[in-house]
Design a protein around this motif. Structure first.
Motif, PDB file in Angstrom:
ATOM      1  N   TYR A  41      -3.435  -5.185 -10.195  1.00 56.22           N
ATOM      2  CA  TYR A  41      -2.951  -4.254 -11.228  1.00 56.22           C
ATOM      3  C   TYR A  41      -1.437  -4.319 -11.438  1.00 56.22           C
ATOM      4  CZ  TYR A  41      -1.265  -0.913  -7.688  1.00 56.22           C
ATOM      5  OH  TYR A  41      -0.572  -0.328  -6.661  1.00 56.22           O
ATOM      6  N   GLY A  66       1.005  -6.297   0.691  1.00 61.25           N
ATOM      7  CA  GLY A  66      -0.363  -5.791   0.796  1.00 61.25           C
ATOM      8  C   GLY A  66      -1.195  -6.498   1.845  1.00 61.25           C
ATOM      9  N   THR A 126      -6.074  -9.663   7.275  1.00 59.19           N
ATOM     10  CA  THR A 126      -6.806 -10.936   7.220  1.00 59.19           C
ATOM     11  C   THR A 126      -5.881 -12.147   7.054  1.00 59.19           C
ATOM     12  OG1 THR A 126      -8.464  -9.637   6.066  1.00 59.19           O
ATOM     13  CG2 THR A 126      -8.805 -12.030   6.147  1.00 59.19           C
ATOM     14  N   GLU A 171       4.888 -10.467   3.461  1.00 56.25           N
ATOM     15  CA  GLU A 171       3.543 -10.356   2.906  1.00 56.25           C
ATOM     16  C   GLU A 171       3.425  -9.042   2.151  1.00 56.25           C
ATOM     17  OE1 GLU A 171      -1.243 -10.429   3.722  1.00 56.25           O
ATOM     18  OE2 GLU A 171       0.038 -10.084   5.444  1.00 56.25           O
ATOM     19  N   VAL A 182       4.497  -5.300   3.668  1.00 56.74           N
ATOM     20  CA  VAL A 182       4.676  -4.007   3.004  1.00 56.74           C
ATOM     21  C   VAL A 182       3.329  -3.577   2.440  1.00 56.74           C
ATOM     22  CG1 VAL A 182       5.887  -2.757   1.183  1.00 56.74           C
ATOM     23  CG2 VAL A 182       7.065  -4.583   2.420  1.00 56.74           C
TER      24      VAL A 182
HETATM   25  N1  SAM Z   1      -4.079  -9.131   2.167  1.00 57.13           N
HETATM   26  C1  SAM Z   1      -5.391  -8.507   2.207  1.00 57.13           C
HETATM   27  C2  SAM Z   1      -6.467  -9.573   2.081  1.00 57.13           C
HETATM   28  O1  SAM Z   1      -6.122 -10.675   1.643  1.00 57.13           O
HETATM   29  O2  SAM Z   1      -7.604  -9.305   2.404  1.00 57.13           O
HETATM   30  C3  SAM Z   1      -5.547  -7.434   1.118  1.00 57.13           C
HETATM   31  C4  SAM Z   1      -5.293  -7.890  -0.296  1.00 57.13           C
HETATM   32  S1  SAM Z   1      -5.680  -6.695  -1.527  1.00 57.13           S
HETATM   33  C5  SAM Z   1      -6.032  -7.772  -2.928  1.00 57.13           C
HETATM   34  C6  SAM Z   1      -4.116  -6.028  -2.045  1.00 57.13           C
HETATM   35  C7  SAM Z   1      -3.407  -5.135  -1.024  1.00 57.13           C
HETATM   36  O3  SAM Z   1      -2.195  -4.647  -1.615  1.00 57.13           O
HETATM   37  C8  SAM Z   1      -4.179  -3.903  -0.602  1.00 57.13           C
HETATM   38  O4  SAM Z   1      -4.141  -3.784   0.797  1.00 57.13           O
HETATM   39  C9  SAM Z   1      -3.447  -2.727  -1.270  1.00 57.13           C
HETATM   40  O5  SAM Z   1      -3.550  -1.512  -0.561  1.00 57.13           O
HETATM   41  C10 SAM Z   1      -2.016  -3.267  -1.306  1.00 57.13           C
HETATM   42  N2  SAM Z   1      -1.155  -2.664  -2.345  1.00 57.13           N
HETATM   43  C11 SAM Z   1      -1.524  -2.191  -3.556  1.00 57.13           C
HETATM   44  N3  SAM Z   1      -0.445  -1.770  -4.250  1.00 57.13           N
HETATM   45  C12 SAM Z   1       0.637  -1.994  -3.453  1.00 57.13           C
HETATM   46  C13 SAM Z   1       2.032  -1.755  -3.601  1.00 57.13           C
HETATM   47  N4  SAM Z   1       2.532  -1.220  -4.731  1.00 57.13           N
HETATM   48  N5  SAM Z   1       2.878  -2.078  -2.590  1.00 57.13           N
HETATM   49  C14 SAM Z   1       2.375  -2.627  -1.436  1.00 57.13           C
HETATM   50  N6  SAM Z   1       1.060  -2.875  -1.237  1.00 57.13           N
HETATM   51  C15 SAM Z   1       0.194  -2.569  -2.229  1.00 57.13           C
END
Ligand code: SAM
Length: 276
Positions: A126, A57, A62, A55, A77
């Motif tokens: 992004y 982020g 959630t 998974e 990660v």
């Molecule tokens: N999975 C959660 C949810 O569905 O509620 C959060 C989704 S949120 C759209 C994206 C997640 O990716 C955030 O927790 C953010 O901190 C993490 N994230 C952003 N850039 C990242 C990177 N380069 N590597 C790993 N995680 C990253």
């Protein structure tokens, strides 16, 4: 242990408040608050007991919770340094969960995921394209990628030739996977609400049917789409290929030099790449 569900507005607000967190725009944080969407993603990923899942982020856990409840072994990660402490509590007691704090574009995925695995993620918007291309272009034992992306990106992933959405990203993805949109997700399913509609996309990774060197194929496709409004001949020359080599390759492949990249099918791109 009985785990309270995270995928709703009140639990999410409570967690954010307890840990004094504010969603970071810079990190693309939009947290899911809709359990039907979590269930839909888990279903689209066809999770069975013991599946290895990467998974990207996990946020506050959630979607992770949905995957764990379905029996997956989840390796997540997460870049945000504040979240490991949160996840230690929200996912406390789940044994088949492993967290790596770091950047998905920098971790050694070959080492982290040595066996067949699925990718399931609500991606940070992004860097969606970069993440997808990294997963596709590296030789990893990925069997399926199920991700939430902006609807516009989903449309590029499933686009057909001669459409505005068809581009280098379409070809890169369709070269390695059968792609479909599972369902759309409205902004109300997240906090904070993103400005756009999202879609859950399923990529079933398969062997490419074309006998072509993948690295060179990617180079040709990127060069061809480099200058969208130019002819194929001029785009390829503009990207540094020799005129004679391009003219000959196009002739061998039976492709008109005056055509534009967006008119070429996957099969034609492959034919072109092997004709150099
Ligand atoms: N999975 C959660 C949810 O569905 O509620 C959060 C989704 S949120 C759209 C994206 C997640 O990716 C955030 O927790 C953010 O901190 C993490 N994230 C952003 N850039 C990242 C990177 N380069 N590597 C790993 N995680 C990253």
């Amino acid at each position: 242990m009985l785990h309270p569900k995270i995928a709703n507005l009140s639990a999410t607000r409570h967690i954010l408040k307890t840990f004094n967190l504010r969603a970071s725009k810079r990190l693309g944080q939009n947290f899911l608050i809709d359990s039907a969407v979590v269930d839909g993603i888990v279903e689209a990923a066809e999770i069975s007991e013991g599946d290895n899942v990467l998974e990207i982020g996990p946020g506050i856990g959630t979607l992770t919770q949905g995957l764990l409840e379905a029996g997956a072994n989840v390796t997540a990660v997460e870049l945000d340094k504040k979240l490991p402490a949160v996840l230690a509590q929200t996912l406390e007691g789940y044994e088949n969960f492993k967290l790596v704090q770091g950047d998905i574009l920098k971790v050694d995925l070959e080492e982290l995921m040595p066996q067949n695995f699925k990718v399931v993620a609500n991606l940070p918007y992004y860097i969606t394209t970069q993440i997808l291309l990294t997963l596709m272009e590296r030789k990893l034992p990925v069997t399926k990628i199920v991700t939430m992306v902006q609807k516009e990106v989903a449309e590029r992933m499933i686009a057909a030739p001669n459409s505005k959405a068809y581009g280098a990203m379409t070809v890169a993805v369709q070269f390695r996977a059968d792609v479909r949109i599972a369902f759309d997700v409205p902004p109300e399913s997240f906090i904070p609400r993103p400005e756009v509609t999202s879609s859950v996309v399923v990529c079933d990774i398969r062997e490419t049917p074309f006998k072509v060197d993948e690295t060179f194929f990617t180079k040709v496709v990127r060069a061809a789409f480099g200058q969208r409004r130019k002819t194929l001949l001029n785009s390829l020359i503009g990207a540094g290929f020799q005129r004679e080599a391009v003219t000959k390759a196009l002739e061998v492949a039976g492709i008109e030099p005056a055509r534009r990249a967006e008119t070429l099918t996957l099969e034609e791109f492959s034919r072109l790449a092997i004709s150099f």
